[in-house]
Design a protein around this motif. Structure first.
Motif, PDB file in Angstrom:
ATOM      1  N   ARG A  91     -18.037  44.571  37.155  1.00  0.00           N
ATOM      2  CA  ARG A  91     -18.375  44.305  38.555  1.00  0.00           C
ATOM      3  C   ARG A  91     -18.007  45.486  39.461  1.00  0.00           C
ATOM      4  O   ARG A  91     -18.538  45.636  40.553  1.00  0.00           O
ATOM      5  N   LYS A  92     -17.061  46.307  39.018  1.00  0.00           N
ATOM      6  CA  LYS A  92     -16.683  47.562  39.697  1.00  0.00           C
ATOM      7  C   LYS A  92     -16.169  47.358  41.123  1.00  0.00           C
ATOM      8  O   LYS A  92     -16.225  48.277  41.952  1.00  0.00           O
ATOM      9  N   THR A  93     -15.719  46.160  41.423  1.00  0.00           N
ATOM     10  CA  THR A  93     -15.241  45.911  42.791  1.00  0.00           C
ATOM     11  C   THR A  93     -13.726  45.708  42.823  1.00  0.00           C
ATOM     12  O   THR A  93     -13.153  45.510  43.898  1.00  0.00           O
ATOM     13  N   ASN A 110     -16.798  51.590  52.315  1.00  0.00           N
ATOM     14  CA  ASN A 110     -18.120  51.467  51.720  1.00  0.00           C
ATOM     15  C   ASN A 110     -18.089  51.091  50.234  1.00  0.00           C
ATOM     16  O   ASN A 110     -17.557  51.814  49.390  1.00  0.00           O
ATOM     17  N   LYS A 111     -18.700  49.934  49.929  1.00  0.00           N
ATOM     18  CA  LYS A 111     -18.654  49.411  48.560  1.00  0.00           C
ATOM     19  C   LYS A 111     -19.426  50.291  47.577  1.00  0.00           C
ATOM     20  O   LYS A 111     -19.033  50.444  46.431  1.00  0.00           O
ATOM     21  N   GLU A 112     -20.549  50.855  48.060  1.00  0.00           N
ATOM     22  CA  GLU A 112     -21.346  51.698  47.134  1.00  0.00           C
ATOM     23  C   GLU A 112     -20.572  52.951  46.727  1.00  0.00           C
ATOM     24  O   GLU A 112     -20.659  53.387  45.582  1.00  0.00           O
ATOM     25  N   VAL A 113     -19.845  53.515  47.668  1.00  0.00           N
ATOM     26  CA  VAL A 113     -19.055  54.717  47.362  1.00  0.00           C
ATOM     27  C   VAL A 113     -18.058  54.369  46.255  1.00  0.00           C
ATOM     28  O   VAL A 113     -17.893  55.106  45.273  1.00  0.00           O
ATOM     29  N   LYS A 114     -17.406  53.225  46.393  1.00  0.00           N
ATOM     30  CA  LYS A 114     -16.405  52.823  45.402  1.00  0.00           C
ATOM     31  C   LYS A 114     -17.059  52.541  44.043  1.00  0.00           C
ATOM     32  O   LYS A 114     -16.564  52.955  43.008  1.00  0.00           O
ATOM     33  N   GLU A 115     -18.182  51.837  44.095  1.00  0.00           N
ATOM     34  CA  GLU A 115     -18.871  51.481  42.859  1.00  0.00           C
ATOM     35  C   GLU A 115     -19.286  52.724  42.074  1.00  0.00           C
ATOM     36  O   GLU A 115     -19.143  52.799  40.871  1.00  0.00           O
ATOM     37  N   LYS A 116     -19.785  53.723  42.798  1.00  0.00           N
ATOM     38  CA  LYS A 116     -20.221  54.970  42.165  1.00  0.00           C
ATOM     39  C   LYS A 116     -19.064  55.682  41.487  1.00  0.00           C
ATOM     40  O   LYS A 116     -19.232  56.350  40.475  1.00  0.00           O
ATOM     41  N   TYR A 157     -16.415  54.192  40.287  1.00  0.00           N
ATOM     42  CA  TYR A 157     -15.669  53.322  39.366  1.00  0.00           C
ATOM     43  C   TYR A 157     -15.939  53.721  37.914  1.00  0.00           C
ATOM     44  O   TYR A 157     -17.057  53.601  37.432  1.00  0.00           O
TER      45      TYR A 157
END
Ligand code: OGA
Ligand code: NI
Length: 365
Positions: A25-27, A123-129, A131
């Protein structure tokens, strides 16, 4: 009588599949908390450390992690000697101390905490990228630094930046880039002072540790411990000693870090403007166990988030020079307690070992 704590490795409820789903889930843990859970998933439950935390044995009030004031380091010889003595005593008996007036100002420290928080809450996308678990990536974000080798997951997420002289700063998330780069410079200056004090404390020339480049690699771990609905069932990070030469830790004002000292769990009470210094296993080995690397953990808490930044100071991780107890310190009465090893082998051992064991135990004579 000091309480005794059992460290059994017998944690049975880990479920690699559940953890894998969580990881994919990378969150991170923050993602779980944001989803509104009121109970923590089973794979976060630590049967091992619960009994340890449940002990309500009062800690004697004179047991406090030493706080060393570096203000008068340049004042005169007597003040300098006094500080060296304090560093020596703290490193021998505690393996951990706090320093104040170390040169990085309080506003800057608070800004680091704020920016790290902004990254984790941003920013969730920044974190996901970012992860991933690939050690070769110098900048990455992940929850639970090591895979579940055994035991349960821990209640924290981490942004990692490995400063090894080749890191391209543009890889660092923009929200905290400038702050982190500046803080890294500040920490380098603090480490120079600490290396000098520790060298002198061990009876070595002041520039001994610096000249040997024992501060070549500086992985920085920017931790976020989200509030936890069932803190008594899990842990922020389990009991460990740091595998580093030294670790310089910045913590916010929430508390939760505890060291195991004389059988007691002693709080490392947040002191405004302070940095926490942990003697790592490598310095313990180098000093032939004169200096101590102390066990510590971080509790999970209903209060949060808690932010901390651990800068790990180590020799170059690809160093080809054997590392071990310093020969200058050895004698017939003080024979080496560990074999020499190569740092790359040490790292390999660290990555493959059980999380409860210190790497040094593999090199014990
Ligand atoms: C670590 C550690 C303590 C903290 O990263 O090794 O012990 O307060 N962190 O986050
Ligand atoms: Ni640690």
């Amino acid at each position: 009588m000091a309480p005794t704590y059992e460290f059994s490795t017998n944690q049975t409820n880990s479920s690699p599949k559940d953890f894998q789903e969580f990881d994919e889930r990378k969150t991170g843990v923050k993602g779980l908390v944001d989803s509104g859970i009121s109970k923590i998933p089973e794979f976060f439950v630590h049967h091992q450390e619960i009994s340890l935390k449940a002990s309500d044995q009062a800690v004697p009030c004179d047991l406090q992690v030493p706080v060393i004031d570096l203000q008068s380091i340049d004042k005169d010889e007597a003040s300098y000697k006094q500080i060296v003595q304090e560093v020596l005593e703290a490193s021998v008996s505690w393996g951990v101390f706090q320093v104040v007036n170390h040169g990085v100002v309080k506003d800057e420290l608070e800004n680091v905490i704020e920016k790290v928080k902004e990254f984790h809450e941003g920013n969730k996308e920044v974190k996901e990228k970012l992860y991933n678990r690939d050690q070769s990536n110098k900048v990455r974000f992940l929850s639970n630094l090591s895979h579940l080798q055994s035991g349960a997951a821990t209640w924290r997420d981490t942004l990692v930046c490995v400063f090894d002289g080749t890191l391209d700063p543009t890889q660092i998330p923009l929200v905290c880039r400038e702050t982190i780069m500046k803080y890294k410079e500040g920490i380098s200056r603090v480490v120079e002072i600490l290396y000098e004090l520790l060298s002198v404390a061990l009876g070595l020339p002041p520039d001994y540790m610096k000249a040997r480049n024992y501060d070549y690699t500086k992985p920085m771990f920017m931790h976020y411990y989200p509030p936890c609905p069932e803190p008594e069932l899990t842990i922020g990070v389990r009991m460990h000693t740091d595998p580093t030469f030294i670790t310089v830790l910045l913590q916010d004002d929430l508390g939760g870090l505890q060291v195991l000292h004389d059988g007691y769990l002693v709080d490392v009470t947040p002191v405004p403007g302070a940095l926490v210094v942990n003697i790592g296993d490598l310095l313990k080995c180098f000093s032939n166990d004169k200096l101590k690397s102390t066990e510590h953990h971080v509790l999970a808490s209903k209060r949060g988030p808690r932010i901390s930044v651990a800068t790990c100071i180590t020799p170059a991780l690809d160093s080809e020079k054997p590392f071990g107890p310093l020969k200058l310190l050895l004698s017939d009465e003080n024979p080496p307690l560990h074999q020499e090893f190569l740092i790359p082998d040490y790292v390999k051992t660290y990555l493959s070992k059980e999380p409860n064991n210190s790497v040094l135990s593999y090199y014990k004579i």
